[in-house]
Design a protein around this motif. Sequence first.
Motif, mmCIF file in Angstrom:
data_model
loop_
_atom_site.group_PDB
_atom_site.id
_atom_site.type_symbol
_atom_site.label_atom_id
_atom_site.label_comp_id
_atom_site.label_asym_id
_atom_site.label_seq_id
_atom_site.Cartn_x
_atom_site.Cartn_y
_atom_site.Cartn_z
ATOM 1 N N MET A 1 0.710 -1.137 0.030
ATOM 2 C CA MET A 1 0.100 0.034 -0.047
ATOM 3 C C MET A 1 0.949 1.257 0.141
ATOM 4 S SD MET A 1 -3.426 0.401 1.989
ATOM 5 C CE MET A 1 -4.026 1.995 2.486
ATOM 6 N N ASN A 2 0.626 2.343 -0.695
ATOM 7 C CA ASN A 2 1.196 3.464 -0.643
ATOM 8 C C ASN A 2 0.647 4.571 -0.063
ATOM 9 O OD1 ASN A 2 -0.720 4.905 -2.463
ATOM 10 N ND2 ASN A 2 0.317 3.729 -4.265
ATOM 11 N N LYS A 3 1.691 5.678 0.188
ATOM 12 C CA LYS A 3 1.164 6.625 1.175
ATOM 13 C C LYS A 3 1.539 8.166 0.449
ATOM 14 C CE LYS A 3 2.325 9.193 5.422
ATOM 15 N NZ LYS A 3 3.493 9.058 6.561
ATOM 16 N N GLU A 4 0.558 8.818 0.306
ATOM 17 C CA GLU A 4 0.738 10.170 -0.232
ATOM 18 C C GLU A 4 1.759 11.024 0.509
ATOM 19 O OE1 GLU A 4 -1.870 14.144 -1.028
ATOM 20 O OE2 GLU A 4 -2.432 12.429 -2.504
ATOM 21 N N ILE A 5 2.448 11.513 0.092
ATOM 22 C CA ILE A 5 3.469 12.332 0.922
ATOM 23 C C ILE A 5 3.466 13.956 0.519
ATOM 24 C CG2 ILE A 5 4.894 10.743 1.821
ATOM 25 C CD1 ILE A 5 6.930 11.622 -0.226
ATOM 26 N N ILE A 6 3.114 14.040 -1.087
ATOM 27 C CA ILE A 6 2.736 15.570 -1.364
ATOM 28 C C ILE A 6 1.493 15.607 -2.332
ATOM 29 C CG2 ILE A 6 4.016 17.422 -2.646
ATOM 30 C CD1 ILE A 6 6.605 16.105 -2.115
ATOM 31 N N SER A 7 0.826 16.289 -1.851
ATOM 32 C CA SER A 7 -0.419 16.429 -2.695
ATOM 33 C C SER A 7 -0.228 17.281 -3.709
ATOM 34 C CB SER A 7 -1.659 17.362 -1.569
ATOM 35 O OG SER A 7 -1.195 18.655 -1.455
ATOM 36 N N LYS A 8 -1.295 17.383 -4.588
ATOM 37 C CA LYS A 8 -0.992 18.185 -5.819
ATOM 38 C C LYS A 8 -1.107 19.536 -5.669
ATOM 39 C CE LYS A 8 -3.884 18.843 -10.192
ATOM 40 N NZ LYS A 8 -5.194 18.228 -11.004
ATOM 41 N N LYS A 9 -1.860 20.124 -4.598
ATOM 42 C CA LYS A 9 -1.823 21.655 -4.328
ATOM 43 C C LYS A 9 -0.101 21.978 -3.685
ATOM 44 C CE LYS A 9 -3.765 24.894 -1.115
ATOM 45 N NZ LYS A 9 -4.971 25.240 -0.633
ATOM 46 N N GLU A 10 0.158 20.930 -2.858
ATOM 47 C CA GLU A 10 1.523 21.337 -2.485
ATOM 48 C C GLU A 10 2.486 21.478 -3.424
ATOM 49 O OE1 GLU A 10 1.661 19.301 2.150
ATOM 50 O OE2 GLU A 10 1.401 17.789 0.372
ATOM 51 N N LEU A 11 2.507 20.267 -4.442
ATOM 52 C CA LEU A 11 3.430 20.453 -5.649
ATOM 53 C C LEU A 11 3.311 21.218 -6.252
ATOM 54 C CD1 LEU A 11 3.030 16.826 -6.893
ATOM 55 C CD2 LEU A 11 4.931 17.579 -6.160
ATOM 56 N N ASN A 12 2.014 22.122 -6.623
ATOM 57 C CA ASN A 12 2.180 23.392 -7.091
ATOM 58 C C ASN A 12 2.692 24.427 -6.541
ATOM 59 O OD1 ASN A 12 0.912 24.972 -9.459
ATOM 60 N ND2 ASN A 12 -0.244 25.837 -7.777
ATOM 61 N N ASN A 13 2.518 24.720 -5.151
ATOM 62 C CA ASN A 13 2.856 25.652 -4.360
ATOM 63 C C ASN A 13 4.444 25.504 -4.368
ATOM 64 O OD1 ASN A 13 0.386 26.409 -3.562
ATOM 65 N ND2 ASN A 13 0.319 25.612 -1.879
ATOM 66 N N TYR A 148 9.893 5.997 -4.008
ATOM 67 C CA TYR A 148 8.672 6.958 -4.371
ATOM 68 C C TYR A 148 8.038 6.635 -5.880
ATOM 69 C CZ TYR A 148 11.060 9.555 -0.922
ATOM 70 O OH TYR A 148 11.326 9.927 0.421
ATOM 71 N N ILE A 149 6.674 6.905 -5.960
ATOM 72 C CA ILE A 149 6.262 6.774 -7.282
ATOM 73 C C ILE A 149 5.287 8.100 -7.217
ATOM 74 C CG2 ILE A 149 6.017 4.295 -7.017
ATOM 75 C CD1 ILE A 149 2.958 4.487 -6.064
ATOM 76 N N GLY A 150 4.855 7.925 -8.605
ATOM 77 C CA GLY A 150 3.888 9.212 -9.094
ATOM 78 C C GLY A 150 4.739 10.464 -9.569
ATOM 79 N N TYR A 151 3.967 11.358 -9.956
ATOM 80 C CA TYR A 151 4.764 12.663 -10.397
ATOM 81 C C TYR A 151 5.792 12.357 -11.569
ATOM 82 C CZ TYR A 151 5.305 17.650 -10.302
ATOM 83 O OH TYR A 151 5.191 19.053 -10.597
ATOM 84 N N GLY A 152 5.865 11.169 -12.241
ATOM 85 C CA GLY A 152 7.036 10.791 -13.426
ATOM 86 C C GLY A 152 7.632 9.992 -12.689
ATOM 87 N N MET A 153 7.456 9.512 -11.490
ATOM 88 C CA MET A 153 8.445 8.418 -10.712
ATOM 89 C C MET A 153 7.504 7.033 -11.097
ATOM 90 S SD MET A 153 9.943 10.140 -7.632
ATOM 91 C CE MET A 153 8.677 11.318 -7.222
ATOM 92 N N ASP A 164 -0.682 12.309 -10.080
ATOM 93 C CA ASP A 164 -0.395 13.729 -10.194
ATOM 94 C C ASP A 164 0.033 14.351 -8.657
ATOM 95 O OD1 ASP A 164 -2.712 13.642 -8.935
ATOM 96 O OD2 ASP A 164 -3.692 15.055 -10.282
ATOM 97 N N THR A 165 0.396 13.229 -7.875
ATOM 98 C CA THR A 165 0.933 13.622 -6.455
ATOM 99 C C THR A 165 2.166 12.478 -6.186
ATOM 100 O OG1 THR A 165 -0.575 11.708 -5.723
ATOM 101 C CG2 THR A 165 -1.120 14.051 -5.508
#
Length: 169
Positions: A1-13, A148-153, A164-165
């Motif tokens: 199971m994976n855990k989100e560590i950076i949200s879409k909003k945080e990535l944008n900021n 890490y996965i997501g956002y290209g990884m 996108d997170t």
Amino acid sequence: MNKEIISKKELNNCTTALGYAISNYCNKQGGGIVFICVMKGGFMFFSDLIKKIKYPIEVDFVKCSSYDGQEQKTIEMHYDINTNIKNKTVFLVDDILDSGNTMNELKDHYMKIGAKQVETVSAVYKENVDFPDHFFIYKQPEGVNPWYIGYGMDGPKGYSRNLDTIHTL
């Protein structure tokens, strides 16, 4: 199971703040600036970041691989840039700075072909003594070493780049 560590909003900021910092750096440096995306992993972060840069830049892509799933291997160059980087500042943009092997090889390669200087940028930064002035949006906490996965990884089987997170496995 994976855990989100950076949200879409945080990535944008974070990307906006990093874009501002790098724009200031570019304005102080002056001259030609080239942003090079390290494919495949860097594509989402690269796309978001360069939209935030307030300085005229050139863009190019390099494709190399240093992992097979979660196993590190010898770095292979599959595609190199076409842009003339002689006497220009180069920003290498990747998804993650882990061992630093890929960034070191690319940095050396671009310096040998005439870059004035090479700066490194990644979405995730695993602290590395070879890159003390590295630009990043997320620094891995000490004492942990997740994948890490997501956002290209991608995950072990090559999936999850499209999230996108950013998550940890």
